[in-house]
Design an enzyme around this catalytic site. Sequence first.
Site, mmCIF file in Angstrom:
data_model
loop_
_atom_site.group_PDB
_atom_site.id
_atom_site.type_symbol
_atom_site.label_atom_id
_atom_site.label_comp_id
_atom_site.label_asym_id
_atom_site.label_seq_id
_atom_site.Cartn_x
_atom_site.Cartn_y
_atom_site.Cartn_z
ATOM 1 N N HIS A 1 39.347 49.188 59.465
ATOM 2 C CA HIS A 1 39.685 48.300 60.578
ATOM 3 C C HIS A 1 41.176 47.991 60.568
ATOM 4 C CE1 HIS A 1 39.260 45.543 57.190
ATOM 5 N NE2 HIS A 1 40.098 44.747 57.835
ATOM 6 N N HIS B 1 48.340 47.884 60.333
ATOM 7 C CA HIS B 1 47.996 48.970 59.413
ATOM 8 C C HIS B 1 46.492 49.020 59.228
ATOM 9 C CE1 HIS B 1 47.882 45.369 56.945
ATOM 10 N NE2 HIS B 1 46.980 46.009 56.215
HETATM 11 P P1 ATP Z 1 48.494 37.117 54.090
HETATM 12 O O1 ATP Z 1 47.440 37.176 53.007
HETATM 13 O O2 ATP Z 1 49.861 36.851 53.558
HETATM 14 O O3 ATP Z 1 48.121 36.257 55.234
HETATM 15 P P2 ATP Z 1 47.751 39.866 54.439
HETATM 16 O O4 ATP Z 1 46.306 39.519 54.219
HETATM 17 O O5 ATP Z 1 48.041 40.874 55.514
HETATM 18 O O6 ATP Z 1 48.618 38.590 54.744
HETATM 19 P P3 ATP Z 1 47.685 40.706 51.762
HETATM 20 O O7 ATP Z 1 46.735 39.589 51.412
HETATM 21 O O8 ATP Z 1 48.753 41.042 50.792
HETATM 22 O O9 ATP Z 1 48.406 40.426 53.115
HETATM 23 O O10 ATP Z 1 46.791 41.982 52.040
HETATM 24 C C1 ATP Z 1 47.326 43.265 52.276
HETATM 25 C C2 ATP Z 1 46.240 44.133 52.892
HETATM 26 O O11 ATP Z 1 45.133 44.229 51.983
HETATM 27 C C3 ATP Z 1 45.637 43.554 54.185
HETATM 28 O O12 ATP Z 1 45.210 44.628 54.997
HETATM 29 C C4 ATP Z 1 44.443 42.783 53.704
HETATM 30 O O13 ATP Z 1 43.440 42.711 54.698
HETATM 31 C C5 ATP Z 1 43.960 43.667 52.559
HETATM 32 N N1 ATP Z 1 43.285 42.852 51.555
HETATM 33 C C6 ATP Z 1 43.717 41.694 51.023
HETATM 34 N N2 ATP Z 1 42.842 41.214 50.125
HETATM 35 C C7 ATP Z 1 41.826 42.095 50.078
HETATM 36 C C8 ATP Z 1 40.613 42.193 49.339
HETATM 37 N N3 ATP Z 1 40.259 41.284 48.455
HETATM 38 N N4 ATP Z 1 39.827 43.263 49.554
HETATM 39 C C9 ATP Z 1 40.171 44.203 50.435
HETATM 40 N N5 ATP Z 1 41.293 44.193 51.163
HETATM 41 C C10 ATP Z 1 42.102 43.164 51.002
#
Ligand code: ATP
Length: 176
Positions: free
Chosen positions: A123, A42
């Site tokens: 990205h 995504h």
């Molecule tokens: P995991 O953290 O379980 O390894 P993930 O990073 O894909 O997997 P989430 O942390 O729930 O899952 O994040 C969901 C989406 O939001 C992802 O695209 C992640 O890159 C983005 N994301 C997470 N934290 C942040 C942040 N602090 N700022 C911007 N985007 C974020």
Amino acid sequence: MTTPSLRLFFALPCPLELARAIADWRDALELDGKPVAAANLHLTLAFLGSQPRGRVDELKSLASACATGAFALRLDRLGCWRNGLLHLDASHPPEALLQLERQLRQALLGAGFEPERRPFHAHLTLARRCTRMPAGVIPTFDWLADRFSLFVSENSPKGTHYRTLADWPLRVSDTI
Ligand code: ATP
Ligand code: MG
């Protein structure tokens, strides 16, 4: 009593056929790191983090008011940040994508949410904890973005899963 919270974000879901093509291409690079499952690919528009379940309707209604046409997005660069996040991005992000992100950000700020402060860098994450980048790899993946979604991010022993809470069409007739 506290309301259970949900880890929320808005994103463009990568169409499954394209996601599979991207994942196959990535896998053929034989990199290290932890790959993101094709079904999870995504492009994040706005990350909200942990929010009370009771705010979901508000998020749905503010997103409904954000409208851009469908747009073509060409992913043509492979990059790896210092934190090991391997990603695809666009050398020329379409104006409609930037506009959609700005609209969402403004609407979220207006409603008292605290979206990411850092400048938007569109990205698609391919893998995490990568320690090396292949040299001279030039991808070309064309994506017709015709919807965006509100996701809840859920963890289970099987890994992270994104569940769609709602999605909104980006009208092809309004393509810019
Ligand atoms: P995991 O953290 O379980 O390894 P993930 O990073 O894909 O997997 P989430 O942390 O729930 O899952 O994040 C969901 C989406 O939001 C992802 O695209 C992640 O890159 C983005 N994301 C997470 N934290 C942040 C942040 N602090 N700022 C911007 N985007 C974020
Ligand atoms: Mg994360």
